[in-house]
Motif scaffolding. Structure first.
Motif, short mmCIF file in Angstrom:
data_model
loop_
_atom_site.label_atom_id
_atom_site.label_comp_id
_atom_site.label_asym_id
_atom_site.label_seq_id
_atom_site.Cartn_x
_atom_site.Cartn_y
_atom_site.Cartn_z
N CYS A 215 5.96 -0.64 -10.32
CA CYS A 215 5.10 -0.82 -9.13
C CYS A 215 3.91 0.13 -9.14
N GLU A 216 3.94 1.17 -9.99
CA GLU A 216 2.83 2.13 -10.13
C GLU A 216 2.34 2.65 -8.78
N GLN B 264 0.84 -1.21 0.00
CA GLN B 264 0.00 0.00 0.00
C GLN B 264 0.87 1.26 0.00
N ASN B 265 2.16 1.11 -0.41
CA ASN B 265 3.06 2.26 -0.45
C ASN B 265 2.99 2.99 0.88
N VAL B 266 3.47 2.33 1.94
CA VAL B 266 3.28 2.90 3.27
C VAL B 266 3.87 4.31 3.35
N VAL C 235 0.65 -1.61 -7.84
CA VAL C 235 0.11 -2.73 -8.62
C VAL C 235 -0.30 -3.88 -7.69
N PHE C 236 0.39 -3.97 -6.55
CA PHE C 236 0.17 -5.13 -5.66
C PHE C 236 -1.22 -5.12 -5.03
N ASN C 237 -1.81 -3.95 -4.86
CA ASN C 237 -3.16 -3.94 -4.26
C ASN C 237 -4.22 -3.37 -5.21
#
Ligand SMILES: Cc1cc2nc3c(=O)[nH]c(=O)nc-3n(C[C@H](O)[C@H](O)[C@H](O)COP(=O)(O)OP(=O)(O)OC[C@H]3O[C@@H](n4cnc5c(N)ncnc54)[C@H](O)[C@@H]3O)c2cc1C
Length: 350
Positions: free
Chosen positions: A162-163, A128-130, A170-172
């Motif tokens: 990763c956008e 979540q790109n902390v 991208v992961f979430n």
């Protein structure tokens, strides 16, 4: 198989909310090959899969998870490259996030100091790109080593791939459930000045030039005052952190929200600029002005007495209790300001 496959494992203790039922199967993978073997096991037995990190951003259903929960327990932190003042550090996905921050500060490396005290593991950080206190991991992540389930091999995603966006990657979002994060490479600045851009930190250090260690101490202190560090003695920290994202709205929509707010007696709606078209409204303000004070009690759950955005387990709470309060808050905010609040944690097994 070199690792144990456990069955009927209680998941509540693997989460910071201390809520949730049991996993049908549970594996703690300590190497990349164990991750791959566990994935094979899930495939062969046609099992649903959930990847578990530190459990600090999830709500697990009371019914638990009818599949395989794969805990990523890969360890190792090392400096892999030095290029001028840039130092590249690789950390395995199962390393504790805050211990990694402490490691970097111990080596006088700048770039993650404002992210001190965030619970969870390295592998969860790009998901979540902390971010906190004006810094996000997207500012220092160079690449993410992952297992790509769509092609069944290990790949390396660059920062651009990763956008990253606000609480997103991208992961979430676009490739949710495709990648398993195995390690993350960060580029940090040797001897760089700490990032003091957030108001709380600027107020803390008025007229001073703190170093990295002092910045970390300040962040930990400010976070502790808001119960935003894990502390077994602090009932307010039995949470998943902020339960709602700060809504991003267009300026046109902001004008409508402001108009609506004025008709019910609020002179101004606070916001932060995102770009020329969009602004971010503090979810905490919307929630408070919809009638929820800090310390609000709702059966076994409630709102932290130190942080409006944190839904807490007051003792013996179920996932349904959390959902009940979440729905109540969302409905009130929607009714009052016509804003739809989005939850930040991931819902598992619902
Ligand atoms: C008290 C408190 C304060 C917090 N403060 C902040 C804050 O300031 N800023 C912030 O951004 N967040 C904050 N959080 C939320 C949380 O700590 C972060 O989102 C953290 O990065 C989650 O990591 P985790 O390892 O606990 O992930 P988990 O909760 O275990 O998982 C979260 C999601 O990431 C996925 N995931 C985890 N590991 C991997 C992996 N290796 N590969 C692929 N997917 C994976 C899971 O499948 C799940 O979808 C806070 C939480 C708490 C409890």
């Amino acid at each position: 198989m070199s690792f144990a496959i456990q069955t009927n494992v209680s998941l509540a203790e693997y989460t910071t909310l201390k809520i949730g039922g049991r996993a049908r199967f549970f594996v703690s993978a300590k190497s990349e090959s164990e991750v791959i073997q566990a994935l094979d096991f899930a495939d062969t037995n046609d099992l649903k899969l959930f990847i578990l990190g530190g459990g600090s951003n999830i709500l697990i259903a009371d019914e638990g998870f009818d599949g395989l929960v794969l805990q990523i327990a890969l360890k190792g932190v090392s400096i892999v490259k030095e290029k001028g003042e840039s130092v590249y550090v690789e950390a395995a996905a199962g390393e504790n996030w805050d211990e990694f921050v402490a490691f970097c500060i111990g080596k006088n490396l700048q770039g993650v100091e404002c992210l001190s005290g965030i619970p969870g593991l390295i592998g969860g950080s790009p998901v979540q790109n902390v971010g906190a206190y004006g810094q996000e991991v997207s500012e220092t992540i160079v690449s993410v080593r992952c297992f790509d389930k769509s092609v069944s091999r290990i790949v390396e995603l660059t920062n651009a791939e990763c956008e990253f966006a606000y609480r997103a990657s991208v992961f979430n979002s676009s490739e949710k459930n495709r990648y398993i994060v195995l390690a993350v490479i960060f580029a940090l600045q040797l001897g760089g000045a700490p990032k003091i851009v957030y108001r709380d930190l600027q107020n803390y250090f008025v007229g001073q030039k703190p170093d990295l260690a002092e910045t970390r101490e300040a962040v930990l202190k400010i976070r502790a005052e808001k119960s935003m560090v894990l502390d077994a003695q602090d009932p307010n920290s039995k949470s998943a952190g902020s339960f709602f994202k700060n809504p991003i709205v267009s300026r046109e929509n902001l004008a409508k929200i402001e108009k609506r707010a004025r008709t019910i007696g609020f002179e101004a709606v606070p916001f932060f600029e995102i770009d020329e078209n969009n602004v971010k409204i503090p979810a905490a303000w919307l929630i408070e002005k919809s009638g929820f004070d800090k310390g609000f009690e709702f059966g076994n759950v409630g709102i932290s007495s130190r942080h409006t955005l944190a839904i807490i387990n007051r003792g013996g709470a179920t996932a349904q209790d959390v959902i009940g309060l979440k729905n109540f808050i969302q409905a009130k905010v929607q009714q009052r300001f016509a804003v739809e609040l989005q939850p930040e944690p991931i819902f598992v097994g619902f």
